[in-house]
Design a protein around this motif. Structure first.
Motif, PDB file in Angstrom:
ATOM      1  N   ASN A  17       0.822  -1.212   0.000  1.00  0.00           N
ATOM      2  CA  ASN A  17       0.000   0.000   0.000  1.00  0.00           C
ATOM      3  C   ASN A  17       0.852   1.256   0.000  1.00  0.00           C
ATOM      4  OD1 ASN A  17      -2.976  -0.734   0.213  1.00  0.00           O
ATOM      5  ND2 ASN A  17      -1.993  -2.128   1.653  1.00  0.00           N
ATOM      6  N   ARG A  24       1.492   6.939  -6.530  1.00  0.00           N
ATOM      7  CA  ARG A  24       0.443   7.943  -6.772  1.00  0.00           C
ATOM      8  C   ARG A  24       1.027   9.354  -6.677  1.00  0.00           C
ATOM      9  NH1 ARG A  24      -3.501   9.631  -2.610  1.00  0.00           N
ATOM     10  NH2 ARG A  24      -5.033  10.897  -3.697  1.00  0.00           N
ATOM     11  N   PRO A 121       7.172  10.440   8.071  1.00  0.00           N
ATOM     12  CA  PRO A 121       6.155  10.609   7.035  1.00  0.00           C
ATOM     13  C   PRO A 121       6.592  11.612   5.969  1.00  0.00           C
ATOM     14  CG  PRO A 121       5.562  11.860   8.991  1.00  0.00           C
ATOM     15  CD  PRO A 121       6.792  11.106   9.328  1.00  0.00           C
TER      16      PRO A 121
ATOM     17  N   VAL B 134       2.624  12.040  12.398  1.00  0.00           N
ATOM     18  CA  VAL B 134       2.445  11.050  11.326  1.00  0.00           C
ATOM     19  C   VAL B 134       1.016  11.099  10.788  1.00  0.00           C
ATOM     20  CG1 VAL B 134       2.384   8.580  10.813  1.00  0.00           C
ATOM     21  CG2 VAL B 134       4.313   9.539  12.080  1.00  0.00           C
ATOM     22  N   ILE B 137       0.666  14.439   8.663  1.00  0.00           N
ATOM     23  CA  ILE B 137       1.400  14.535   7.389  1.00  0.00           C
ATOM     24  C   ILE B 137       1.033  13.407   6.431  1.00  0.00           C
ATOM     25  CG2 ILE B 137       3.714  14.430   6.357  1.00  0.00           C
ATOM     26  CD1 ILE B 137       4.661  15.905   8.936  1.00  0.00           C
ATOM     27  N   GLN B 138       0.955  12.190   6.961  1.00  0.00           N
ATOM     28  CA  GLN B 138       0.761  11.056   6.056  1.00  0.00           C
ATOM     29  C   GLN B 138      -0.702  10.751   5.785  1.00  0.00           C
ATOM     30  OE1 GLN B 138       4.071   9.514   5.075  1.00  0.00           O
ATOM     31  NE2 GLN B 138       2.600   9.623   3.425  1.00  0.00           N
ATOM     32  N   PHE B 140      -3.395  13.057   6.620  1.00  0.00           N
ATOM     33  CA  PHE B 140      -4.195  14.287   6.551  1.00  0.00           C
ATOM     34  C   PHE B 140      -5.289  14.302   7.623  1.00  0.00           C
ATOM     35  CE2 PHE B 140      -2.825  12.945   2.286  1.00  0.00           C
ATOM     36  CZ  PHE B 140      -1.883  13.929   2.048  1.00  0.00           C
ATOM     37  N   ASN B 192      -7.665   8.647   2.293  1.00  0.00           N
ATOM     38  CA  ASN B 192      -6.791   9.829   2.214  1.00  0.00           C
ATOM     39  C   ASN B 192      -5.430   9.497   1.597  1.00  0.00           C
ATOM     40  OD1 ASN B 192      -8.763  11.299   3.401  1.00  0.00           O
ATOM     41  ND2 ASN B 192      -7.702  11.654   5.333  1.00  0.00           N
ATOM     42  N   MET B 193      -4.918   8.326   1.913  1.00  0.00           N
ATOM     43  CA  MET B 193      -3.568   7.992   1.442  1.00  0.00           C
ATOM     44  C   MET B 193      -3.554   7.445   0.019  1.00  0.00           C
ATOM     45  SD  MET B 193      -1.720   6.424   4.840  1.00  0.00           S
ATOM     46  CE  MET B 193      -0.120   6.138   4.086  1.00  0.00           C
ATOM     47  N   LEU B 194      -4.512   6.577  -0.280  1.00  0.00           N
ATOM     48  CA  LEU B 194      -4.505   5.923  -1.593  1.00  0.00           C
ATOM     49  C   LEU B 194      -5.444   6.574  -2.597  1.00  0.00           C
ATOM     50  CD1 LEU B 194      -4.419   2.192  -0.441  1.00  0.00           C
ATOM     51  CD2 LEU B 194      -2.552   3.454  -1.469  1.00  0.00           C
ATOM     52  N   GLY B 195      -6.312   7.433  -2.095  1.00  0.00           N
ATOM     53  CA  GLY B 195      -7.257   8.083  -2.985  1.00  0.00           C
ATOM     54  C   GLY B 195      -8.349   7.145  -3.472  1.00  0.00           C
ATOM     55  N   GLN B 204      -5.576  -6.889   1.725  1.00  0.00           N
ATOM     56  CA  GLN B 204      -4.875  -6.026   0.767  1.00  0.00           C
ATOM     57  C   GLN B 204      -4.503  -4.665   1.360  1.00  0.00           C
ATOM     58  OE1 GLN B 204      -7.580  -8.061  -0.484  1.00  0.00           O
ATOM     59  NE2 GLN B 204      -5.846  -9.340  -1.073  1.00  0.00           N
ATOM     60  N   ASN B 205      -5.352  -4.155   2.251  1.00  0.00           N
ATOM     61  CA  ASN B 205      -5.052  -2.794   2.721  1.00  0.00           C
ATOM     62  C   ASN B 205      -4.471  -2.728   4.136  1.00  0.00           C
ATOM     63  OD1 ASN B 205      -7.303  -3.126   4.407  1.00  0.00           O
ATOM     64  ND2 ASN B 205      -8.694  -2.084   2.982  1.00  0.00           N
ATOM     65  N   VAL B 206      -4.489  -3.868   4.846  1.00  0.00           N
ATOM     66  CA  VAL B 206      -4.177  -3.821   6.280  1.00  0.00           C
ATOM     67  C   VAL B 206      -2.741  -3.404   6.585  1.00  0.00           C
ATOM     68  CG1 VAL B 206      -3.525  -6.262   6.569  1.00  0.00           C
ATOM     69  CG2 VAL B 206      -4.632  -5.024   8.446  1.00  0.00           C
ATOM     70  N   ASP B 207      -1.812  -3.628   5.653  1.00  0.00           N
ATOM     71  CA  ASP B 207      -0.408  -3.334   5.991  1.00  0.00           C
ATOM     72  C   ASP B 207      -0.141  -1.837   6.215  1.00  0.00           C
ATOM     73  OD1 ASP B 207      -0.080  -2.234   3.471  1.00  0.00           O
ATOM     74  OD2 ASP B 207       1.399  -3.680   2.775  1.00  0.00           O
ATOM     75  N   LEU B 208      -1.082  -0.991   5.805  1.00  0.00           N
ATOM     76  CA  LEU B 208      -0.890   0.453   6.030  1.00  0.00           C
ATOM     77  C   LEU B 208      -0.771   0.787   7.522  1.00  0.00           C
ATOM     78  CD1 LEU B 208      -3.094   2.579   3.615  1.00  0.00           C
ATOM     79  CD2 LEU B 208      -0.615   2.531   3.808  1.00  0.00           C
ATOM     80  N   GLU B 211       2.666   0.263   8.694  1.00  0.00           N
ATOM     81  CA  GLU B 211       3.552   1.337   8.236  1.00  0.00           C
ATOM     82  C   GLU B 211       3.410   2.572   9.118  1.00  0.00           C
ATOM     83  OE1 GLU B 211       6.068   1.593   5.969  1.00  0.00           O
ATOM     84  OE2 GLU B 211       5.810  -0.558   6.093  1.00  0.00           O
TER      85      GLU B 211
END
Lengths: 147, 283
Positions: A17, A24, A121, B134, B137-138, B140, B192-195, B204-208, B211
Motif C-alpha cells: 500500500n 500515486r 512521514p 504522522v 502529514i501522512q 491528513f 486519504n492515502m490511496l485516494g 490487501q489494505n491492512v499493511d498500512l 507502516e
C-alpha cells in the motif's frame, strides 16, 4: 512537439500500500517532457533482480525509491551490494525513503551515494521536489524532513 | 580542555568534546582518579557524543583513571561514540574495559542505577508527538491527544478493529508500540492515502497500519534519543478483527494514549517491560 523522456523508476518497500501511495504521489509529479514508468519490489532481493533484468534488456532504472527496514534483504544491504557492482556504481540514483532517523545510519547511507534521504512521514510535495531536483541534476545528497 | 569530569552523585560523568588527543595537564586520568578517590564512586560514564576523535595517548590517560575505578571493583561505560571513535578504542585493545554503549540510559541500567521495571513517563510525550505528526502529514488527519491511562499488563485487548504493532528494542528497555484504529478511521486513512474508497479492512489494505506504527516509532526515536534512549528500528506487523488480541512482550507497564479526531477516537499504546538483562535470561 518534443518527444517525452522516459524515466524508469523502481519503488522498493515491503508495504504494497505504501508503494501505491509513493507511486500515486510520483504520478502526480509528472510534468511535460517526462514519461514516468514504474515498477515495484517488496525487498532488496527482489529489487536487485529487477535492476539486473532491466540492465540486461538495456532499459535500466534511472531512479530507485528505497525503504530501509524490509524482510529478507534490507534497503541498506541492497544499496551496499549494488554499489559494489561496476554497472550500478553510479546509476540508478537512490532516494532513501524510510522511517529510520538515526544520524549514524543516515551518514552510513550517504557513503553509498544516496541522492536524497527522505524521512517518513512524507508529503507529495517532498517527493515531487526531490524527483525534479534529481532529474534536473540538482540533488545534493541532503536530508528531507516533513515539518 | 577537551573533557569535563563531573560528579553526578551516583556516578562520575566524563564528558569528552572535540579532539581528545592527550597531553593535557592535569590529564583526564589524573582528574578522574582524584575524583574516584575523593567520592568513592565506582561507576564512570565517558560521554563521547561530542568527541570527534580520540588518540592513543588520551586513551592511555583514561586507563590511569581506570586503575582507581578497578580498585573499588567499579565499571566504566563509553557512551554515544561515533563509529570512528569506537574503532580507536577497539584498535587500542580497550573496548572490554571502556565498554561501548549507545545511550546513557543503557549505561545506567548496566550499573543498576535505573530500576528495570520503572515506567519512565517521559517516554509518553515522544510517542504522543510522533503520532500526531504522522497522522497529520501522512494521513491528513488532525488528532488531539486525550488523557493517557494505564492498562493492566494482563489485559491483551486492544481498543480498535485493526492494529499496527512494532517491537521497541533499546539498551534500557524493550516493549511494544501499537496503534489501534476503528474500521471507520482506518477506511478514512486508506481513502486519504490511496485516494480510493475503502469499505472494510482486508488483507490487501491492512499493511498500512503497520507502516503507520513504523513511522511513529521512527519519529519518536528522535525525541527518545535526546532523552538518552537508543531505540533500534524493527519490522511492524498487523492484526485485525473485532476484539482482536495482541501479546505485548513480557508483562510490564502499559500506557494507553487516546486521540480524538473528526472521524472518531483511536488509540496508541506503549508497553515497556523487560530490560536487556531480563531478555538475556530468556535466551
Amino acid at each position: 512537439m518534443n518527444p517525452c523522456r522516459k524515466v524508469k523508476i523502481l519503488i522498493v518497500d515491503d508495504s504494497s500500500n505504501l508503494r501505491q501511495v509513493i507511486k500515486r504521489y510520483l504520478q502526480m509529479a509528472q510534468t511535460e517532457g517526462y514519461l514516468f514508468e514504474f515498477d515495484e519490489a517488496c525487498n532488496g532481493y527482489e529489487a536487485e533482480q529487477k535492476l539486473q533484468e532491466a540492465a540486461v534488456i538495456d532499459e535500466p532504472f534511472e531512479i530507485v525509491f528505497l525503504d530501509w527496514m524490509m524482510p529478507k534483504v534490507t534497503g541498506y544491504e541492497f544499496m551496499k551490494k549494488i554499489r559494489e557492482i561496476e554497472i550500478f556504481k553510479v546509476m540508478p540514483s537512490i532516494i532513501m525513503l524510510t522511517a529510520e532517523t538515526n544520524s549514524e545510519q543516515i551518514n552510513a547511507c550517504m557513503k553509498y551515494g544516496v541522492s536524497k534521504y527522505i524521512i517518513k512521514p512524507f508529503t507529495q510535495e517532498m517527493l515531487a521536489n526531490v524527483l525534479h531536483e534529481l532529474l534536473e541534476g540538482k540533488a545534493d545528497g541532503g536530508i528531507k524532513y516533513a515539518i | 580542555m577537551p573533557f569535563d569530569v563531573i560528579n553526578q552523585n551516583e556516578y562520575i560523568l566524563v564528558k569528552l568534546q572535540g579532539e581528545c588527543l592527550g597531553g593535557e595537564s592535569p590529564n583526564v586520568g589524573e582528574l578522574l582518579s582524584k575524583m574516584v578517590e575523593e567520592t568513592k564512586l565506582k561507576f564512570v560514564i565517558f560521554q563521547a557524543t561530542e568527541c570527534s576523535a580520540i588518540g592513543s595517548s588520551f586513551l592511555r590517560d583514561m586507563t590511569i583513571g581506570y586503575k582507581a575505578i578497578k580498585a573499588l571493583n567499579g565499571q566504566t561505560r563509553f557512551v554515544g561514540a561515533k563509529p570512528s571513535v569506537n574503532q580507536s578504542v577497539v584498535q587500542n585493545g580497550l573496548d572490554r574495559i571502556f565498554v561501548p554503549k549507545m545511550s546513557l540510559k543503557g549505561a545506567l541500567v548496566d550499573f543498576g542505577l535505573v530500576k528495570q521495571k520503572d515506567f519512565d513517563v517521559n517516554v509518553i510525550n515522544p510517542f504522543l508527538n510522533a503520532t500526531i505528526k504522522v497522522l497529520k502529514i501522512q494521513c491528513f488527519i488532525e488528532s488531539k491527544p486525550g488523557k493517557p491511562f494505564m492498562k493492566k499488563s494482563t489485559d491483551p485487548l486492544l481498543l480498535g478493529d485493526v492494529s499496527g504493532i512494532i517491537p521497541i528494542v533499546s539498551e534500557s528497555f524493550n516493549g511494544t508500540l501499537a496503534i489501534s484504529l476503528s474500521e471507520s478511521i482506518f477506511c478514512h486513512i486508506v481513502k486519504n492515502m490511496l485516494g480510493e474508497e475503502c469499505t472494510a479492512i482486508n488483507e490487501q489494505n491492512v499493511d498500512l497500519v503497520g507502516e503507520l506504527a513504523n513511522m511513529i516509532l521512527g519519529q519518536a526515536k528522535v525525541e527518545l534519543g535526546q532523552l538518552g534512549y537508543g531505540i533500534q528500528m524493527t519490522i511492524p506487523s498487523c492484526v485485525w478483527g473485532k476484539d482482536h488480541k495482541i501479546k505485548h512482550f513480557g508483562g510490564g507497564m502499559c500506557v494507553v494514549m487516546p486521540f480524538e479526531t473528526e472521524v472518531g477516537t483511536f488509540y496508541s499504546e506503549v508497553m515497556t517491560n523487560n530490560t536487556v538483562q531480563e531478555q538475556k535470561k530468556v535466551g
